[in-house]
Design an enzyme around this catalytic site. Structure first.
Site, PDB file in Angstrom:
ATOM      1  N   HIS A 541     -31.200  22.396   3.394  1.00  0.00           N
ATOM      2  CA  HIS A 541     -31.094  21.832   4.858  1.00  0.00           C
ATOM      3  C   HIS A 541     -30.045  21.861   5.799  1.00  0.00           C
ATOM      4  O   HIS A 541     -29.642  22.537   6.770  1.00  0.00           O
ATOM      5  CB  HIS A 541     -32.183  20.908   4.923  1.00  0.00           C
ATOM      6  CG  HIS A 541     -32.620  20.297   6.365  1.00  0.00           C
ATOM      7  ND1 HIS A 541     -33.937  20.553   6.963  1.00  0.00           N
ATOM      8  CD2 HIS A 541     -31.828  19.657   7.174  1.00  0.00           C
ATOM      9  CE1 HIS A 541     -33.808  19.996   8.319  1.00  0.00           C
ATOM     10  NE2 HIS A 541     -32.525  19.267   8.232  1.00  0.00           N
ATOM     11  N   GLU A 542     -29.195  20.809   5.010  1.00  0.00           N
ATOM     12  CA  GLU A 542     -27.933  20.499   5.791  1.00  0.00           C
ATOM     13  C   GLU A 542     -27.042  21.735   5.934  1.00  0.00           C
ATOM     14  O   GLU A 542     -26.119  21.953   6.653  1.00  0.00           O
ATOM     15  CB  GLU A 542     -27.247  19.294   5.026  1.00  0.00           C
ATOM     16  CG  GLU A 542     -28.141  17.992   4.887  1.00  0.00           C
ATOM     17  CD  GLU A 542     -28.574  17.517   6.305  1.00  0.00           C
ATOM     18  OE1 GLU A 542     -28.047  18.094   7.442  1.00  0.00           O
ATOM     19  OE2 GLU A 542     -29.765  16.852   6.489  1.00  0.00           O
ATOM     20  N   HIS A 674     -40.030   6.473  19.028  1.00  0.00           N
ATOM     21  CA  HIS A 674     -39.472   7.870  19.040  1.00  0.00           C
ATOM     22  C   HIS A 674     -39.386   8.037  20.396  1.00  0.00           C
ATOM     23  O   HIS A 674     -38.513   8.717  21.184  1.00  0.00           O
ATOM     24  CB  HIS A 674     -40.236   9.044  18.616  1.00  0.00           C
ATOM     25  CG  HIS A 674     -39.786   9.261  17.163  1.00  0.00           C
ATOM     26  ND1 HIS A 674     -40.107   8.597  15.968  1.00  0.00           N
ATOM     27  CD2 HIS A 674     -39.011  10.173  16.670  1.00  0.00           C
ATOM     28  CE1 HIS A 674     -39.711   8.904  14.958  1.00  0.00           C
ATOM     29  NE2 HIS A 674     -39.147  10.071  15.062  1.00  0.00           N
ATOM     30  N   GLY A 678     -36.416   5.980  22.050  1.00  0.00           N
ATOM     31  CA  GLY A 678     -35.517   6.954  21.352  1.00  0.00           C
ATOM     32  C   GLY A 678     -35.351   8.218  22.194  1.00  0.00           C
ATOM     33  O   GLY A 678     -35.586   7.805  23.477  1.00  0.00           O
TER      34      GLY A 678
HETATM   35 ZN    ZN Z   1     -32.116  18.727  10.370  1.00  0.00          ZN
END
Ligand code: ZN
Length: 758
Positions: A541-542, A674, A678
């Site tokens: 993913h990263e 969120h 956020g």
């Molecule tokens: Zn991500």
């Protein structure tokens, strides 16, 4: 926080893309949030004499065309370096403002003769902002990977002035006027490329949305509302924190903790000890259960005692809903303020404002996608619930399955069907093998070669590895990255993230450099680092974020790599890469037992794959429910000044989106940080939106046949030449169409989740 985040992006401060636990943290700029006040700490300040010496030899102030000497940087370097860059930036910026405000000395802006050009405004800002954002970026990086009291003190002291300096850039009237003039002058505008136009347009929009274009009474009102909103959002999250902290359940009878794994018992005993029960042990108690996420999850999944689960569940869904910690009035006011601010800015509702800077074109588009996914997910969720009821009955459960039983029996069913232990899997995922497999995949798909370059530059810890990326065909050096793979609980933050050390930029003459940070187990003796499957997925993913950052071909810093990519499109490359962890041939290339070399047994692989879709219908409708609520209360369907409360909306929508309705007293929204504290307001749908695209992008490979090597290579190169190369330089819909030849379709996501009809 959102605005601040955005302005830092436009000014070249990079975003951090994190993934930790089961939630995808889209954007975490926590390091830039002003909070906690800023007391000065003498340990981090220096006398004048020391200051000047530290500026001359300061490793944080090395020329920007070389990589920093990380090993030499100490907390003492932070204050003199950042202060000096800060002063320099302020001076240069004020010079720029003067030039922009009055290009011909003595003449007002309106009658200027000199035309603004791109270099004079945007590139000038990029050059002015880079040194400080780069040094500050390094400090923030070290906060995550080499934390210490001294570093934290220096960071805390400087955070406010740094943020304020960037804020003044984003709210500069001369810059705003110059950007607007750029767009209005046909002769200048027509010369710009697509990416440059997008940079100017998004900068104008962000500045407009922060109120720069307003005047007089309107401006005053807007600023007042903005301050009130910031204050309310802080109060909102404090109330959630406080009410979470205020709840405790003390347990003394060992019968009551039956079912809990040892690690959870240890966690609860440690909590009891902290609260004064000196002799508390994991085995004998006492245990204190709290409402924070790890404690809540462990209890709901594992504790046999149903009454305790019910008690905890009820406490959890009514957080921040009584007395002076009640968030309901705050929500009402936040929504009223958002509505009013939008009206001043000329939007019909907050959702329209949010979507103006996203890939999704309208509320209707988001609703259509939600509806399409719901159509498939809802019947599946009903089936899953029926199955669960049956399973619970087979385990001796009598009566109606309640909200506090779902996770518990779900976990038992999952164990029964797919149980495998992480320990069983880990020997097949040795980090060096996984990296070899990942780099091999990148070579196969994108035509790049990744080479070890340890020793070519300094690192902050001996475990950190350094790699360079070359184009396989031309041999050109493209980018480099650091991989900090192992956990170091003493000074490194948990989780995993990708961060930009620097981005590609023609005017700054820079190639991209990335930080990839994970938290795997370090090697022990001659045993390599062994990863869990989840950690492998996270690394992929990263790395996907990293690829978009590093393989960019946009030469303009503000739209290169991950910069200026719409929020709902930013998780496309990262989630796309995760798909390869479920492709058997790809996994077979690296999943070999580190001692025997034997491949991962097929039964284990199949269990991993099947477990991925366990209760995916219920999981999907839950996310759709959150997204639908968020969009509804921010759209013009909802009037925050009317009598209908957000809880009325919650319960109405719940009829459609839940298989077991929430309790009448459920106050989930009171803790929905969120969207109220956020950056996700009218944006929670982004999670699903990006997932649709990443699954559909992988679908392109599936359609051609994952074993059709020629097709895989061709589609891989197309992915590189579109999604990975164009980053924020073109609208994501255009980029996606260039890759896929059409708009994204949710079919692949449904199929991957086991929810399609086929
Ligand atoms: Zn991500």
């Amino acid at each position: 926080m959102l605005q601040l985040f955005i302005l830092l992006i436009v000014l070249g401060v990079m975003m951090r893309l994190a993934k930790s636990g089961k939630t995808l943290g889209l954007l975490s700029m926590s390091s830039f949030i002003v909070g906690k006040g800023s007391q000065s700490h003498s340990s981090a300040s220096c006398s004048k004499l020391q200051m000047s010496t530290l500026v001359d030899t300061n490793p944080l102030l090395r020329p920007k065309n070389v990589l920093p000497n990380y090993a030499d940087i100490t907390p003492e370097h932070v204050e003199p370096a950042v202060t000096s860059e800060l002063e320099k930036m302020k001076k240069e910026f004020s010079n720029l403002e003067q030039i922009l405000d009055n290009p011909q000395k003595g003449e007002p802006w309106q009658s200027r003769r000199i035309e603004y050009d791109y270099a004079m405004v945007v590139e000038a800002l990029e050059k002015i902002g880079f040194p400080l954002s780069h040094s500050w970026g390094i400090v923030n990086h070290l906060m995550g990977v080499k934390n210490s009291d001294e570093l934290r003190a220096a960071h805390e002291k400087l955070q406010k002035p740094v943020i304020e300096a960037f804020q003044s850039l984003s709210q500069s009237a001369p810059v705003f006027k110059a950007l607007t003039a750029l767009k209005q002058r046909q002769s200048v505008w027509s010369e710009l490329d697509v990416a440059q136009k997008r940079i100017v347009e998004s900068a104008i929009r962000r500045m407009e949305n922060s109120g720069v274009g307003l005047e007089g009474v309107e401006k005053e009102k807007f600023n007042q509302l903005q301050l009130e909103a910031a204050d309310l959002s802080t109060k909102f999250s404090n109330n959630v924190l406080d009410s979470t902290k205020a709840f405790k359940m003390e347990i003394t009878d060992p019968k009551d903790v039956e079912g809990l794994p040892d690690s959870a018992k240890a966690m609860f005993a440690a909590k009891a000890k902290e609260d004064g029960a000196e002799g508390a042990t994991a085995e004998a108690g006492p245990w204190t259960i709290t409402l924070d996420a790890p404690a809540y999850i462990a209890t709901m999944y594992h504790i046999k005692n149903r009454d305790l689960r019910e008690k905890l569940y009820r406490a959890f869904v009514t957080r921040a809903s009584v007395g002076d910690k009640d968030n309901a009035p705050l929500i009402k006011r936040i929504l009223q303020i958002r509505k009013e601010m939008c009206t001043i800015l000329g939007y019909s509702c907050h959702a329209d404002k949010s979507l103006a800077s996203k890939m999704a074109g309208s509320v209707k588009e988001v609703e259509d996608l939600t509806e399409m996914l719901w159509q498939k997910a809802y019947p599946a969720a009903q089936k899953e619930l029926a199955e669960l009821r049956e399973f619970a009955a087979s385990q001796g459960f009598n009566g109606d399955l309640q909200l506090w039983d779902v996770a518990y029996y779900g976990e038992r069913l999952r164990e029964q069907r797919y149980e495998f232990s992480e320990e069983e899997l880990k020997p097949y995922f040795a980090l060096p093998n996984v990296l070899e497999g990942l780099f091999g995949l990148a070579n196969r798909l994108f035509g790049i070669r990744i080479e070890k370059a340890d020793g070519e530059t300094q690192v902050w810890n001996n475990d950190v590895q350094y790699f360079k990326i070359f184009d396989d065909k031309t041999g050109d050096f493209l980018a480099s990255f650091y991989l900090d793979a192992y956990s170091r609980p003493a000074d490194k933050r948990g989780g995993a993230w990708m961060d930009a050390e620097r981005g590609a930029s023609k005017v700054l003459d820079m190639k991209p450099v990335a930080y990839l940070t994970c938290n795997g187990s370090p090697p022990v003796g001659d045993k390599p680092s062994l990863m869990t499957f989840r950690e492998v997925e996270t690394l992929f993913h990263e790395f996907g974020h990293g690829l978009q950052h590093m393989l960019t071909r946009v030469p303009h810093g503000d739209a290169a790599g991950i910069n200026n990519v719409e929020w709902d499109a930013v998780e496309l490359p990262s989630q796309f890469m995760e798909n390869w962890c479920y492709d058997k041939p790809t996994v077979d290339k690296f999943a070999k037992h580190y001692e025997t070399g034997e491949p991962l047994p097929i039964e284990l692989f199949n269990k991993i794959k099947a477990a991925k879709n366990f209760q995916s219908g219920m999981g999907m409708i839950r996310q759709l429910f959150f997204g639908a609520m968020d969009m509804y209360i921010h759209s013009d369907k909802y009037d925050p000044n009317g009598d209908r409360t957000v809880f009325d909306v919650q319960h109405e929508l719940a009829k459609k989106y839940t298989v077991i309705p929430p309790l009448p007293e459920d106050r989930f929204l009171n803790a929905f940080g969120h969207i109220f504290s956020g950056g996700y307001s009218a944006g929670y749908y982004s999670y699903k939106w990006a997932e649709v695209m990443s699954a559909d992008a992988f679908g392109a490979f599936e359609e051609a046949g994952l074993d059709n090597e020629e097709a895989v290579k061709e589609i891989g190169m197309r992915f590189r030449n579109t999604v990975l190369s164009k980053g924020g330089g073109e609208h994501p819909s255009d980029v996606y169409k260039a890759f896929r030849g059409r708009d994204p379709s949710p079919e692949a996501l449904l199929r991957h989740s086991g929810l399609s009809d086929e």
